[in-house]
Design a protein around this motif. Structure first.
Motif, short mmCIF file in Angstrom:
data_model
loop_
_atom_site.label_atom_id
_atom_site.label_comp_id
_atom_site.label_asym_id
_atom_site.label_seq_id
_atom_site.Cartn_x
_atom_site.Cartn_y
_atom_site.Cartn_z
N VAL A 268 0.85 -1.06 0.00
CA VAL A 268 0.03 -0.02 0.07
C VAL A 268 0.88 1.15 0.09
N LEU A 269 0.46 2.19 -0.89
CA LEU A 269 1.64 3.26 -1.07
C LEU A 269 1.09 4.62 -0.23
N ASP A 270 -0.11 4.66 0.15
CA ASP A 270 -0.58 5.85 0.88
C ASP A 270 -1.20 5.29 2.01
N ALA A 271 -0.93 6.07 3.11
CA ALA A 271 -1.43 6.14 4.53
C ALA A 271 -2.63 6.64 4.81
N MET A 272 -3.01 6.88 6.11
CA MET A 272 -4.38 7.40 6.42
C MET A 272 -4.31 8.79 5.99
N MET B 204 3.01 4.26 12.05
CA MET B 204 3.86 4.01 10.81
C MET B 204 3.61 2.68 10.53
N HIS B 205 3.86 1.84 11.44
CA HIS B 205 3.89 0.47 11.27
C HIS B 205 2.30 0.04 10.81
N LEU B 206 1.33 0.35 11.44
CA LEU B 206 0.06 0.25 10.95
C LEU B 206 -0.42 0.58 9.48
N HIS C 97 -1.46 -2.47 7.25
CA HIS C 97 -2.76 -2.54 6.83
C HIS C 97 -3.29 -1.12 6.59
N PRO C 98 -3.94 -1.18 5.31
CA PRO C 98 -4.46 0.13 4.74
C PRO C 98 -5.34 1.00 5.41
N ARG C 99 -5.44 2.18 5.53
CA ARG C 99 -6.41 2.98 6.18
C ARG C 99 -6.42 2.76 7.78
N SER C 100 -5.23 2.19 8.10
CA SER C 100 -5.37 2.30 9.63
C SER C 100 -5.10 3.64 10.33
N ALA C 101 -5.47 3.86 11.68
CA ALA C 101 -5.29 5.04 12.23
C ALA C 101 -4.48 4.72 13.43
N ALA C 102 -3.88 5.68 14.01
CA ALA C 102 -3.15 5.58 15.49
C ALA C 102 -3.09 7.00 16.00
N ALA C 103 -3.10 7.21 17.27
CA ALA C 103 -2.88 8.36 17.92
C ALA C 103 -2.78 8.27 19.35
N LEU C 104 -1.92 8.95 20.15
CA LEU C 104 -1.83 9.00 21.49
C LEU C 104 -2.72 9.68 22.23
N VAL C 105 -3.79 9.13 23.04
CA VAL C 105 -4.71 9.58 23.60
C VAL C 105 -4.46 9.42 25.17
N GLY C 106 -4.20 10.63 25.73
CA GLY C 106 -3.66 10.60 27.36
C GLY C 106 -2.44 9.78 27.44
N LEU D 34 -6.59 2.01 15.52
CA LEU D 34 -7.56 1.36 14.67
C LEU D 34 -7.50 0.61 13.58
N VAL D 35 -7.52 -0.71 13.54
CA VAL D 35 -7.08 -1.60 12.52
C VAL D 35 -8.17 -2.32 11.95
N PRO D 36 -8.51 -2.13 10.52
CA PRO D 36 -9.44 -2.62 9.82
C PRO D 36 -9.13 -4.15 9.33
N VAL D 37 -9.39 -5.09 10.43
CA VAL D 37 -9.18 -6.54 10.36
C VAL D 37 -10.42 -7.22 10.95
#
Length: 538
Positions: free
Chosen positions: A2-6, A343-345, A349-358, A364-367
């Motif tokens: 996959v070439l493009d990230a979230m 970066m790893h997600l 996996h395409p269209r994954s998202a990650a963020a530091l909350v607290g 969030l992994v689409p599997v």
């Protein structure tokens, strides 16, 4: 691959891609390019790998020529909702029926154009930077384009340059690096100044002089490996040092070039601040969207749509450090881990998202199953290594937006068990793997909130131990943990089995507990696990 990230905003449509690229690169062979309103991503087809395709993906069919193979691929892409398939021109005949049946548009890549050129242009078109970065310039160059700036500086002072951050990581470099020495080449290849050079520069006070001065500093080639001298200037934003610019020169710069080098550092500061500001804004927006999605409220669907994760099952990952705290080192480490997870997600996996909350980095992994999520999480921690003691809790599959809040709660519960160290050394776990341990921790919370204390036989044993400095509670705990095996229990306390049997008889007398009664054993075990003082309830 996959070439493009979230991305955080709607993507370009297939029609827009064709309009922007024109007939110089792509031509429509079969299908309706207006069927899909927005592209979901760019994917390079790999026949040897089972790929996760984002919905409405544009697939690059590198090396595909066999009609039968292409027909099978079109049918598969149709089932996955792909938008189009790009093939090298001339496209083989006999694909019209398959394209119509699958609903996947077939496009032709013009002869002479390379797949690398196409993928780069597609990535550029689909990039969703906040703001119109292409329209904003600083010093005549696109805002944040450090490579263009490095080349401009190199032209001004007639020497190859690098732009580095405070940690001597190479952010950008100019051309003509082959004119420098081996140490510069090693730095460029590793995108980091080798530690042996930075250590020598620190020992010789070069960085101290560099960061104290507002003028370029000349560094003679006194260090092993440095054949050519260096001229360096700090990049500042007010009192903050953002990094430095290093030029590999043949000798001291002239007065005019020294002034030009100094002026360039101020322009570099603007570009570095623009990059940092853009990254910070994007990170905050991503954090807000991920946080909103995990709350499960009325804004969840919109947040997922903006993250590109709408209408598909998701698994929540909760990543945390084993050690808690708010000191600067831990805060920085958490952010680095969150960025690494994102970066790893995006790569896995395409269209994954990650963020530091607290204090927790959520992914969030689409599997469609948690086993896949476990593999992703385990692979990430393996890559991180043992330097960082991190653990990941995994929630169940959330089939809809209403399930996300409970999925997050489950991931948090699993993460708490892993952090508590009551899981047998695991670093990744689903709630179902550690459910009992999670219940015990929650019972302890309830007991602590109510202020409950041990009662009955266990309370009497605690009191006796306190008064007579004995080990009856430890003896009872060891016996229960070893299921009544006296030999094994005695070994855990490093006492002779006969001594242990004597203590058992003694604790039965003192506590008034019947160890042959299963209810009495369960009551004692529960109190020792949940109600007893923390130092004994491990």
């Amino acid at each position: 691959m996959v070439l493009d990230a979230m991305n955080l905003r709607p993507r370009a449509s297939l029609r827009r891609v064709l309009d922007d690229l024109g007939a110089t690169l792509l031509a429509v062979v079969h299908g309706d390019v207006d069927r899909v309103a927005e592209l979901g991503g760019i994917v390079v087809h790999d026949p040897l790998e089972e790929q996760e395709l984002p919905r409405h993906a544009l697939v690059l069919g590198v090396g595909l020529r066999d009609v039968g193979e292409i027909v099978l691929l079109l049918d598969s892409l149709g089932r996955h909702g792909a938008a189009g398939l790009v093939l090298r021109a001339p496209v083989p005949s006999g694909l019209a029926e398959a394209a119509t049946r699958s609903g996947v548009a077939v496009l032709a890549l013009t002869p002479g154009a390379t797949w690398a050129q196409l993928s780069a242009l597609l990535r550029s078109l689909l990039a969703e930077d906040l703001g119109d970065a292409g329209a904003e310039t600083l010093g005549g160059m696109p805002s944040g384009d450090l490579f263009a700036l490095a080349n401009a500086i190199a032209a001004l002072i007639d020497a190859p340059v690098t732009i580095e951050d405070r940690s001597s990581r190479v952010l950008a470099f100019s051309g003509r690096q082959d004119e420098s020495d081996p140490s510069r080449v090693e730095t460029i290849l590793g995108r980091q100044v080798p530690e042996r050079y930075t250590r020598l520069l620190v020992e010789r006070g070069v960085f101290r002089e560099l960061y104290r001065s507002d003028r370029p500093v000349y560094i003679p080639p006194l260090i092993e490996g440095l054949i050519l001298p260096r001229v360096a200037v700090a990049v500042r934003a007010g009192d903050e040092v953002l990094g430095s610019i290093w030029a590999s020169v043949g000798g001291p710069l002239s007065a005019d070039r020294t002034q030009a080098f100094s002026d360039a550092s101020r322009l570099a500061a603007l570009h570095m601040l623009a990059l940092r500001a853009g990254a910070d804004v994007a990170r905050r927006l991503r954090t807000d969207l991920v946080s909103t999605a995990l709350e499960g409220g009325p804004g969840t669907r919109e947040a997922l749509d903006r993250l590109g994760l709408g209408e598909q099952p998701l698994v929540v990952l909760a990543l945390g450090l084993e050690r808690a705290g708010d000191d600067a080192a831990l805060v920085s480490e958490r952010q680095r881990l969150a960025d690494g997870l994102a970066m790893h997600l995006s790569a896995v996996h395409p269209r994954s998202a990650a963020a530091l909350v607290g204090h927790v980095a959520y992914g969030l992994v689409p599997v469609r199953d948690t086993e896949a999520a476990v593999r992703v999480a385990t692979d990430f921690l393996d890559r991180v290594g043992d330097r960082v003691h991190a653990v990941i809790g995994i929630g169940p599959v959330a089939e809809g937006t209403s399930d996300l809040a409970s999925a997050r709660a489950s991931a948090d519960r699993a993460l708490r068990v892993l952090r508590a160290g009551t899981n047998g050394g695991r670093s990744v776990a689903r709630l179902e793997d550690v459910h009992v341990e999670a219940l015990v921790l929650e019972l302890r919370d309830l007991v602590a909130a109510r202020g409950d204390r041990p009662t009955g036989p266990v309370a009497r044993l605690f009191a006796y131990d306190e008064e007579h400095n004995t080990n009856l509670v430890a003896t009872l705990r060891a016996w229960l943990d070893c299921f009544g095996d006296v030999i094994a229990a005695a070994a855990t306390l490093y006492v002779h089995p006969n001594t242990f049997r004597y203590r058992l008889r003694r604790l039965s007398e003192v506590g008034g507990i019947d160890l042959t009664d299963p209810e009495a054993r369960f009551a004692a075990m529960l109190q020792l696990r949940v109600v007893s003082p923390a130092k004994l309830a491990t």
